[in-house]
Design a protein around this motif. Sequence first.
Motif, PDB file in Angstrom:
ATOM      1  N   ALA A  25       0.816  -1.216   0.000  1.00 14.47           N
ATOM      2  CA  ALA A  25       0.000   0.000   0.000  1.00 14.47           C
ATOM      3  C   ALA A  25       0.847   1.263   0.000  1.00 14.47           C
ATOM      4  O   ALA A  25       0.434   2.294  -0.547  1.00 14.47           O
ATOM      5  N   ALA A  26       2.037   1.196   0.579  1.00 15.88           N
ATOM      6  CA  ALA A  26       2.905   2.373   0.641  1.00 15.88           C
ATOM      7  C   ALA A  26       3.270   2.886  -0.738  1.00 15.88           C
ATOM      8  O   ALA A  26       3.556   4.081  -0.909  1.00 15.88           O
ATOM      9  N   PHE A  27       3.234   2.002  -1.743  1.00 12.88           N
ATOM     10  CA  PHE A  27       3.644   2.417  -3.081  1.00 12.88           C
ATOM     11  C   PHE A  27       2.530   2.335  -4.120  1.00 12.88           C
ATOM     12  O   PHE A  27       2.558   3.053  -5.114  1.00 12.88           O
ATOM     13  N   TRP A  28       1.540   1.493  -3.901  1.00  7.95           N
ATOM     14  CA  TRP A  28       0.437   1.381  -4.847  1.00  7.95           C
ATOM     15  C   TRP A  28      -0.757   2.251  -4.448  1.00  7.95           C
ATOM     16  O   TRP A  28      -1.576   2.604  -5.301  1.00  7.95           O
ATOM     17  N   ASP A  29      -0.909   2.537  -3.159  1.00  9.41           N
ATOM     18  CA  ASP A  29      -1.990   3.402  -2.677  1.00  9.41           C
ATOM     19  C   ASP A  29      -3.368   2.895  -3.109  1.00  9.41           C
ATOM     20  O   ASP A  29      -4.239   3.669  -3.513  1.00  9.41           O
ATOM     21  N   LEU A  30      -3.569   1.572  -3.013  1.00  9.27           N
ATOM     22  CA  LEU A  30      -4.859   0.989  -3.362  1.00  9.27           C
ATOM     23  C   LEU A  30      -5.447   0.188  -2.205  1.00  9.27           C
ATOM     24  O   LEU A  30      -6.339  -0.642  -2.411  1.00  9.27           O
ATOM     25  N   ALA A  31      -4.961   0.432  -0.989  1.00 10.24           N
ATOM     26  CA  ALA A  31      -5.527  -0.254   0.165  1.00 10.24           C
ATOM     27  C   ALA A  31      -6.963   0.218   0.385  1.00 10.24           C
ATOM     28  O   ALA A  31      -7.314   1.353   0.080  1.00 10.24           O
ATOM     29  N   GLY A  32      -7.786  -0.681   0.908  1.00 12.88           N
ATOM     30  CA  GLY A  32      -9.169  -0.338   1.172  1.00 12.88           C
ATOM     31  C   GLY A  32     -10.088  -1.464   0.774  1.00 12.88           C
ATOM     32  O   GLY A  32      -9.675  -2.611   0.627  1.00 12.88           O
ATOM     33  N   PRO A  33     -11.354  -1.167   0.582  1.00 11.44           N
ATOM     34  CA  PRO A  33     -12.337  -2.201   0.264  1.00 11.44           C
ATOM     35  C   PRO A  33     -12.159  -2.755  -1.138  1.00 11.44           C
ATOM     36  O   PRO A  33     -11.449  -2.186  -1.976  1.00 11.44           O
ATOM     37  N   ASP A  34     -12.855  -3.877  -1.365  1.00  9.53           N
ATOM     38  CA  ASP A  34     -12.771  -4.522  -2.675  1.00  9.53           C
ATOM     39  C   ASP A  34     -13.065  -3.564  -3.813  1.00  9.53           C
ATOM     40  O   ASP A  34     -12.448  -3.635  -4.877  1.00  9.53           O
ATOM     41  N   GLU A  35     -14.004  -2.657  -3.573  1.00 10.61           N
ATOM     42  CA  GLU A  35     -14.447  -1.777  -4.657  1.00 10.61           C
ATOM     43  C   GLU A  35     -13.321  -0.898  -5.194  1.00 10.61           C
ATOM     44  O   GLU A  35     -13.305  -0.554  -6.372  1.00 10.61           O
ATOM     45  N   ARG A  36     -12.392  -0.530  -4.331  1.00 10.04           N
ATOM     46  CA  ARG A  36     -11.312   0.350  -4.782  1.00 10.04           C
ATOM     47  C   ARG A  36     -10.377  -0.374  -5.747  1.00 10.04           C
ATOM     48  O   ARG A  36     -10.015   0.167  -6.799  1.00 10.04           O
ATOM     49  N   VAL A  37     -10.001  -1.599  -5.389  1.00 14.34           N
ATOM     50  CA  VAL A  37      -9.151  -2.382  -6.291  1.00 14.34           C
ATOM     51  C   VAL A  37      -9.932  -2.755  -7.548  1.00 14.34           C
ATOM     52  O   VAL A  37      -9.394  -2.724  -8.662  1.00 14.34           O
ATOM     53  N   ALA A  38     -11.199  -3.095  -7.372  1.00 15.98           N
ATOM     54  CA  ALA A  38     -12.017  -3.460  -8.531  1.00 15.98           C
ATOM     55  C   ALA A  38     -12.073  -2.337  -9.548  1.00 15.98           C
ATOM     56  O   ALA A  38     -11.974  -2.568 -10.761  1.00 15.98           O
ATOM     57  N   ALA A  39     -12.224  -1.104  -9.083  1.00 13.10           N
ATOM     58  CA  ALA A  39     -12.291   0.022 -10.010  1.00 13.10           C
ATOM     59  C   ALA A  39     -10.981   0.171 -10.776  1.00 13.10           C
ATOM     60  O   ALA A  39     -10.985   0.452 -11.986  1.00 13.10           O
ATOM     61  N   HIS A  40      -9.855  -0.024 -10.073  1.00  9.99           N
ATOM     62  CA  HIS A  40      -8.549   0.091 -10.724  1.00  9.99           C
ATOM     63  C   HIS A  40      -8.365  -0.984 -11.793  1.00  9.99           C
ATOM     64  O   HIS A  40      -7.897  -0.704 -12.904  1.00  9.99           O
ATOM     65  N   VAL A  41      -8.746  -2.223 -11.462  1.00  8.50           N
ATOM     66  CA  VAL A  41      -8.563  -3.328 -12.401  1.00  8.50           C
ATOM     67  C   VAL A  41      -9.556  -3.240 -13.548  1.00  8.50           C
ATOM     68  O   VAL A  41      -9.202  -3.425 -14.719  1.00  8.50           O
TER      69      VAL A  41
END
Length: 243
Positions: free
Chosen positions: A97-113
């Motif tokens: 998370a320190a470098f990708w800044d995508l920590a959080g709920p599933d929805e946050r990673v889902a939006a990125h992918v």
Amino acid sequence: MPSDPPGTGTDSSTEDTLDLRLVEVLAPLTTGAGGDGPGPADGSAEPPPDPDRYDLLGGVGSWGPVSTSPGTFRLVPVRAGRDLPVVTRWMNDPAVAAFWDLAGPDERVAAHVRAQLDGDGRSVPCLGVLNGVPMSYWEVYRADLDPLARHYPARPHDTGVHLLIGAVGDRGRGIGTSLLRAVADLVLDHRPSCGRVVAEPDLRNTPSVAAFLGAGFRFAAELDLPDKRAALMIRDRPHRHLL
């Protein structure tokens, strides 16, 4: 984190628990060269990736498998219904998370992918599968078509890579270096129009920068990107025979 989506890490719980979770969630990846086995465990139907969907990169899902010093490795394009839980788990590891800044709920990673899966094929999110076990997350992307191209002298067909290592036990052992070398070779083997592979790890992420250097990339410049100060790393096709 990548400079702009579409386009450097596992859960802090025990490694044994994560490895078990990987086998349970992603067992279909071990059934066939393209990872197109049965669908998600909940029985919902999700079609396998269409090779033509990734024509801007020449069909990343068909590039492997390849032999590396840690074992047999291949890139498997992400299938959201099957793979997002484990990618989210990795993104919530503080070291990632320190470098990708995508920590959080599933929805946050889902939006990125999904921004990549629903895009025009210029960026392909993949799981890295080593000896049948998913252990890393990759993004292979057209750097010349990415916002990154505004920050360095891009050339046509420059191909970029982002990487995170999921399992803690796979970090600090040189595995990332071996896999970066293998993926760069795959790009150059399968994309004859690509003259170089590029990357832009955060300058603070010294293990990542070291891994790229060990994989035959050269440090070309420091870049001021919107979300980080990055090291521009380049692996040139003409120098490949020297590595």
